[in-house]
Enzyme design. Structure first.
Site, PDB file in Angstrom:
ATOM      1  N   SER A 125       0.855  -1.041   0.016  1.00 25.51           N
ATOM      2  CA  SER A 125       0.002   0.018  -0.040  1.00 25.51           C
ATOM      3  C   SER A 125       0.883   1.206   0.046  1.00 25.51           C
ATOM      4  O   SER A 125       0.496   2.292   0.068  1.00 25.51           O
ATOM      5  CB  SER A 125      -1.029  -0.112   1.294  1.00 25.51           C
ATOM      6  N   ASN A 158      -2.412  -2.624  13.356  1.00 24.24           N
ATOM      7  CA  ASN A 158      -3.656  -2.512  13.306  1.00 24.24           C
ATOM      8  C   ASN A 158      -4.055  -1.089  14.011  1.00 24.24           C
ATOM      9  O   ASN A 158      -4.847  -0.327  13.507  1.00 24.24           O
ATOM     10  CB  ASN A 158      -4.442  -3.600  13.950  1.00 24.24           C
ATOM     11  N   HIS A 197     -39.448  23.432 -11.048  1.00 22.42           N
ATOM     12  CA  HIS A 197     -39.334  22.548 -12.210  1.00 22.42           C
ATOM     13  C   HIS A 197     -38.589  23.242 -13.444  1.00 22.42           C
ATOM     14  O   HIS A 197     -38.927  23.156 -14.721  1.00 22.42           O
ATOM     15  CB  HIS A 197     -40.983  22.295 -12.785  1.00 22.42           C
ATOM     16  N   SER A 218     -12.200  26.393 -26.990  1.00 20.96           N
ATOM     17  CA  SER A 218     -12.327  25.065 -27.763  1.00 20.96           C
ATOM     18  C   SER A 218     -11.131  25.183 -28.791  1.00 20.96           C
ATOM     19  O   SER A 218     -10.478  26.199 -29.364  1.00 20.96           O
ATOM     20  CB  SER A 218     -13.579  25.183 -28.616  1.00 20.96           C
ATOM     21  N   LYS A 222     -15.909  30.033 -28.749  1.00 16.60           N
ATOM     22  CA  LYS A 222     -16.169  29.215 -27.681  1.00 16.60           C
ATOM     23  C   LYS A 222     -15.454  29.785 -26.288  1.00 16.60           C
ATOM     24  O   LYS A 222     -14.496  30.100 -26.227  1.00 16.60           O
ATOM     25  CB  LYS A 222     -15.957  27.608 -27.679  1.00 16.60           C
ATOM     26  N   ASN A 259     -15.873  28.214 -22.437  1.00 22.43           N
ATOM     27  CA  ASN A 259     -16.591  26.930 -21.952  1.00 22.43           C
ATOM     28  C   ASN A 259     -16.470  27.258 -20.397  1.00 22.43           C
ATOM     29  O   ASN A 259     -15.419  27.403 -19.671  1.00 22.43           O
ATOM     30  CB  ASN A 259     -16.273  25.724 -22.238  1.00 22.43           C
ATOM     31  N   GLU A 294     -18.208  22.612 -14.811  1.00 16.63           N
ATOM     32  CA  GLU A 294     -18.439  21.211 -15.433  1.00 16.63           C
ATOM     33  C   GLU A 294     -17.660  20.133 -14.536  1.00 16.63           C
ATOM     34  O   GLU A 294     -18.137  19.038 -14.396  1.00 16.63           O
ATOM     35  CB  GLU A 294     -18.182  21.367 -16.963  1.00 16.63           C
ATOM     36  N   TYR A 304      -9.722  -6.295  12.843  1.00 14.50           N
ATOM     37  CA  TYR A 304      -9.047  -6.026  11.442  1.00 14.50           C
ATOM     38  C   TYR A 304      -9.074  -6.837  10.522  1.00 14.50           C
ATOM     39  O   TYR A 304      -8.840  -8.139  10.749  1.00 14.50           O
ATOM     40  CB  TYR A 304      -7.726  -5.361  11.878  1.00 14.50           C
ATOM     41  N   GLN A 322      -7.244  -2.081   4.394  1.00 14.18           N
ATOM     42  CA  GLN A 322      -6.208  -1.081   3.616  1.00 14.18           C
ATOM     43  C   GLN A 322      -6.782  -0.489   2.671  1.00 14.18           C
ATOM     44  O   GLN A 322      -6.415   0.592   2.150  1.00 14.18           O
ATOM     45  CB  GLN A 322      -5.126  -2.036   3.182  1.00 14.18           C
ATOM     46  N   LYS A 345      -8.034   3.713   2.195  1.00 15.33           N
ATOM     47  CA  LYS A 345      -7.044   4.909   1.966  1.00 15.33           C
ATOM     48  C   LYS A 345      -7.344   5.833   0.687  1.00 15.33           C
ATOM     49  O   LYS A 345      -7.476   6.918   0.641  1.00 15.33           O
ATOM     50  CB  LYS A 345      -5.748   4.553   2.264  1.00 15.33           C
TER      51      LYS A 345
HETATM   52  N1  ARG Z   1      -1.269  -1.257   5.567  1.00 14.03           N
HETATM   53  C1  ARG Z   1      -2.290  -1.744   6.470  1.00 14.03           C
HETATM   54  C2  ARG Z   1      -3.467  -0.893   6.153  1.00 14.03           C
HETATM   55  O1  ARG Z   1      -3.468  -0.079   5.887  1.00 14.03           O
HETATM   56  C3  ARG Z   1      -1.717  -1.517   7.832  1.00 14.03           C
HETATM   57  C4  ARG Z   1      -2.392  -2.447   8.952  1.00 14.03           C
HETATM   58  C5  ARG Z   1      -1.746  -3.893   8.618  1.00 14.03           C
HETATM   59  N2  ARG Z   1      -2.028  -4.569   9.584  1.00 14.03           N
HETATM   60  C6  ARG Z   1      -2.057  -6.087   9.169  1.00 14.03           C
HETATM   61  N3  ARG Z   1      -2.133  -6.715  10.408  1.00 14.03           N
HETATM   62  N4  ARG Z   1      -1.273  -6.676   8.133  1.00 14.03           N
HETATM   63  O2  ARG Z   1      -4.385  -1.339   6.515  1.00 14.03           O
END
Ligand code: ARG
Length: 461
Positions: free
Chosen positions: A24, A111, A157, A278, A284, A286, A291, A318, A323, A326
């Protein structure tokens, strides 16, 4: 085989594809400062409670400072092997501070760590969203103040309904964004809860002082249940819900600005700096900003669907699914912030064509309700008056006229309550000034609303 921070029980290396899927870091690296802030607080608390030596904590706090500088100087190499920001920071700390870095993760799990990081992040960003909303409200109120007295057709309306003050219409948006602020403030209370100390899910055997950590980090309270602490993403769902509603408000405003800037309406002109041309049609200009904001609303609502679908059916505590919270969260924060920012600036760059707005009020029988009200003022019941005024509209339509162009004799054929004072009664000015019910478009009401808002926002008059 490369030794993972969790590698003790493994005899095989992780498959490369799994490493890629698992990682991640490409999105959670933006949590680096929150992660470091959380670790520093954890170290200070552990030193205070004698869980690690004061000297060790000092070394690690200094080391984390160096890691932060390294990241800020773009010198940190990020790799899928180290999965996420938490492992990268810990690994980098080991390189800076040596073996003592292995003590950082005492009494802690990723966690509760990730739950803390996201809360630190979202607390900061929610405050910034509230500031941006206040800034935008200021430009709305400034515009309402500047154009006080300008009349435009109000619509239902999408059909011309009754004249309203342009400022009254703008102040409707002020109210909508005021509710958005209230929602974000409510959500902020639930974000402001410190989860560290929940560890993996069950709490920890170390004598952590969670109140101490909370105070170092400036949180409002500590979380009460360790399982909930690591499972809870309500605050993320809440934030994205509120952001979706706020974006929908911006989108509705966008739709109006787009319509108003067409040649068909020509109520406003958005300045060159906030429009684009444009590549083929030289004439144009815009309304791309409006938008795009309208379009980006779909994206934020999509993020809401993502997070809701993600959380649905997740057992406690957890799960790695989490993950995935995010990217929708970060995207929502970024999208909402840029949209609010650009709208605040664009608002000072909109020209209002009051003559066109006024002229649009003179056709389409916007005074039909008031014609009925006139008869009521002379003693007729509203339902009967509505019917008479309707007949007057039909007559005018037939003759391709407006109501005020019908002669008194013609009106008298519909009701003998009509007198010459009817013509003054149904002028645009009189229609506006009679709408004195609280919250209505009467000038005094609107002025008071604008002044109250200006006072609350601290705008100089
Ligand atoms: N990168 C993980 C997340 O964003 C962190 C927590 C990971 N925990 C685990 N037990 N693998 O959720």
């Amino acid at each position: 085989m490369n030794e993972k921070l969790w590698g003790g029980r493994f005899t095989q290396s992780t498959d490369k594809l799994v490493e890629k899927l698992n990682a991640s870091i490409h999105f959670d690296k933006r949590l680096y400062d929150c992660d470091i802030e959380g670790s520093i607080a954890h170290l200070k608390m552990m030193a205070n409670e004698g869980i690690i030596a004061k000297k060790e904590a000092d070394t690690l706090v200094a080391g984390l400072g160096k890691v932060k500088e390294k990241i800020q100087a773009n010198e940190m190499v990020f790799s899928d092997e180290l999965e996420d920001i938490h492992m990268h920071v810990e690994d980098a700390l080991g390189k800076v501070s040596g073996d003592v870095a292995r003590k950082l993760h005492t009494g802690r799990s990723r966690n509760d760590q990730v739950a803390l990081d996201v809360r630190i992040f979202l607390k900061r960003e929610t405050k910034s969203v509230i500031e941006l909303l206040i800034g935008f409200q200021k430009s709305i109120v400034a515009m309402a103040m500047q154009h006080l007295g300008v009349v435009m057709p109000g619509y239902t309306h999408m059909q011309r309904a009754q004249p309203v003050l342009f400022s009254h219409h703008l102040m409707a948006y002020y109210e909508m964004f005021k509710r958005d602020i209230e929602r974000f403030e409510g959500c902020l209370k639930r974000i402001d809860v410190m989860p560290l100390g929940a560890a993996a899910l069950a709490g920890t055997t170390y004598p952590l002082n969670r109140e101490f950590t909370k105070d170092v980090l400036g949180f409002g309270k500590v979380s009460d249940n360790s399982i909930d602490s690591v499972s809870d993403r309500d605050f993320v769902m809440e934030f994205i819900s509120h952001a979706s509603i706020c974006m929908i408000h911006l989108s509705r405003l966008s739709e109006e600005l787009i319509l108003w800037s067409t040649s068909e309406f020509a109520f406003i002109t958005i300045s060159d700096a906030f429009t684009t041309g444009s590549s083929i049609m030289p004439q144009k200009k815009n309304p791309d900003v409006a938008e795009l904001v309208r379009g980006k609303t779909g994206r934020v609502v999509g993020n809401l669907v993502s997070i809701m679908t993600l959380m649905k059916s997740l057992p406690l505590a957890y799960n790695k699914d989490m993950q995935e919270d995010k990217e929708p969260l970060f995207d929502t924060v970024d999208t909402l912030q840029v949209c609010l920012d650009v709208y605040t600036r664009m608002f000072g760059n909109i020209q209002v064509h009051k003559e066109t707005m006024y002229k649009a009020c003179t056709t389409g029988f916007l005074n039909a309700t008031d014609l009925a009200d006139y008869l009521v003022s002379k003693g007729m019941a509203f339902r009967s008056a509505h019917s008479v005024a309707g007949k007057a509209v039909a007559k005018a339509l037939e003759q391709k006229k407006e109501l005020e162009d019908l002669g008194l004799e013609e009106l008298k054929l519909l009701s003998d309550l009509f007198e010459t004072d009817v013509y003054d009664f149904i002028t645009i000015e009189k229609m506006i000034s009679r709408r004195i019910s609280y919250g209505g478009t009467g000038l005094d009401n609107v002025k008071a609303a604008v002044e109250k808002a200006a006072g609350m926002l601290g705008i100089q008059r």
